[in-house]
Motif scaffolding. Structure first.
Motif, PDB file in Angstrom:
ATOM      1  N   VAL A   1      93.893  -4.875  -4.325  1.00  0.00           N
ATOM      2  CA  VAL A   1      93.685  -6.282  -4.679  1.00  0.00           C
ATOM      3  C   VAL A   1      94.193  -6.543  -6.103  1.00  0.00           C
ATOM      4  N   ALA A   2      93.888  -5.633  -7.009  1.00  0.00           N
ATOM      5  CA  ALA A   2      94.345  -5.789  -8.393  1.00  0.00           C
ATOM      6  C   ALA A   2      95.871  -5.779  -8.466  1.00  0.00           C
ATOM      7  N   GLU A   3      96.513  -4.904  -7.701  1.00  0.00           N
ATOM      8  CA  GLU A   3      97.976  -4.851  -7.701  1.00  0.00           C
ATOM      9  C   GLU A   3      98.564  -6.163  -7.191  1.00  0.00           C
ATOM     10  N   GLU A   4      97.991  -6.712  -6.137  1.00  0.00           N
ATOM     11  CA  GLU A   4      98.472  -7.993  -5.608  1.00  0.00           C
ATOM     12  C   GLU A   4      98.320  -9.102  -6.648  1.00  0.00           C
ATOM     13  N   ASN A   5      97.177  -9.123  -7.345  1.00  0.00           N
ATOM     14  CA  ASN A   5      96.960 -10.133  -8.385  1.00  0.00           C
ATOM     15  C   ASN A   5      97.963  -9.989  -9.524  1.00  0.00           C
ATOM     16  N   ILE A   6      98.214  -8.768  -9.942  1.00  0.00           N
ATOM     17  CA  ILE A   6      99.158  -8.525 -11.035  1.00  0.00           C
ATOM     18  C   ILE A   6     100.563  -8.941 -10.628  1.00  0.00           C
ATOM     19  N   ARG A   7     100.963  -8.580  -9.407  1.00  0.00           N
ATOM     20  CA  ARG A   7     102.301  -8.959  -8.942  1.00  0.00           C
ATOM     21  C   ARG A   7     102.437 -10.477  -8.852  1.00  0.00           C
ATOM     22  N   SER A   8     101.400 -11.135  -8.352  1.00  0.00           N
ATOM     23  CA  SER A   8     101.428 -12.597  -8.243  1.00  0.00           C
ATOM     24  C   SER A   8     101.531 -13.239  -9.623  1.00  0.00           C
TER      25      SER A   8
ATOM     26  N   ALA B   1     102.658 -11.850 -12.377  1.00  0.00           N
ATOM     27  CA  ALA B   1     103.956 -11.529 -12.969  1.00  0.00           C
ATOM     28  C   ALA B   1     105.056 -12.423 -12.401  1.00  0.00           C
ATOM     29  N   THR B   2     104.997 -12.688 -11.111  1.00  0.00           N
ATOM     30  CA  THR B   2     105.993 -13.567 -10.495  1.00  0.00           C
ATOM     31  C   THR B   2     105.883 -14.986 -11.045  1.00  0.00           C
TER      32      THR B   2
ATOM     33  N   SER C   1     104.645 -15.857 -13.934  1.00  0.00           N
ATOM     34  CA  SER C   1     105.070 -15.828 -15.336  1.00  0.00           C
ATOM     35  C   SER C   1     106.593 -15.801 -15.448  1.00  0.00           C
ATOM     36  N   ALA C   2     107.234 -15.021 -14.596  1.00  0.00           N
ATOM     37  CA  ALA C   2     108.697 -14.947 -14.620  1.00  0.00           C
ATOM     38  C   ALA C   2     109.303 -16.306 -14.266  1.00  0.00           C
ATOM     39  N   ASP C   3     108.731 -16.947 -13.268  1.00  0.00           N
ATOM     40  CA  ASP C   3     109.220 -18.282 -12.892  1.00  0.00           C
ATOM     41  C   ASP C   3     109.019 -19.279 -14.034  1.00  0.00           C
ATOM     42  N   ASN C   4     107.863 -19.230 -14.658  1.00  0.00           N
ATOM     43  CA  ASN C   4     107.555 -20.122 -15.766  1.00  0.00           C
ATOM     44  C   ASN C   4     108.512 -19.890 -16.937  1.00  0.00           C
ATOM     45  N   MET C   5     108.764 -18.624 -17.268  1.00  0.00           N
ATOM     46  CA  MET C   5     109.679 -18.315 -18.370  1.00  0.00           C
ATOM     47  C   MET C   5     111.102 -18.771 -18.044  1.00  0.00           C
ATOM     48  N   SER C   6     111.503 -18.633 -16.798  1.00  0.00           N
ATOM     49  CA  SER C   6     112.835 -19.077 -16.390  1.00  0.00           C
ATOM     50  C   SER C   6     112.973 -20.589 -16.561  1.00  0.00           C
ATOM     51  N   GLU C   7     111.951 -21.319 -16.163  1.00  0.00           N
ATOM     52  CA  GLU C   7     111.971 -22.777 -16.330  1.00  0.00           C
ATOM     53  C   GLU C   7     111.998 -23.166 -17.806  1.00  0.00           C
TER      54      GLU C   7
END
Length: 114
Positions: free
Chosen positions: A53-60, A62-63, A65-71
């Protein structure tokens, strides 16, 4: 020497018979150890589920955050393209380099140890 071989063979046969007897026992011979083993297995399973569950939360996260930084990067590039400073720097490169040099000298003199 023959006596040693007979003794060794006798010990091996006794050990294999004892092993055969212990393997035929179907009830646990160590109830505390078995209970501890079951408890530890369930703890490890719970920990694995929590880690999943923690891994899924971290991946979500991170995704997102990456989208936000790209924008944000795209927005910053758009603002820079429309910036008056960019336009001045393109039109007057020598003056821009002189100002950058002067600013560097000023900052350097402020941070210099006396």
């Amino acid at each position: 020497m023959a006596t040693t071989q007979r003794t060794t063979q006798g010990a091996t046969q006794s050990a294999s018979q004892a092993t055969d007897k212990s393997n035929s026992v179907k009830e646990p011979s160590h109830p505390v150890t078995d209970q501890l083993k079951e408890t530890l297995h369930s703890s490890v399973d719970k920990l694995a589920n929590s880690a999943g569950v923690a891994e899924e939360n971290i991946r979500s996260t991170a995704t997102k955050s990456a989208d936000n930084m790209s924008e944000r990067r795209k927005l910053a590039e758009q603002k820079w393209e429309a910036s008056k400073i960019r336009k001045y720097a393109i039109e007057n490169p020598v003056a821009t380099a002189g100002m950058a040099f002067a600013a560097g000298m000023l900052v350097s003199s402020l941070f210099r140890k006396k």
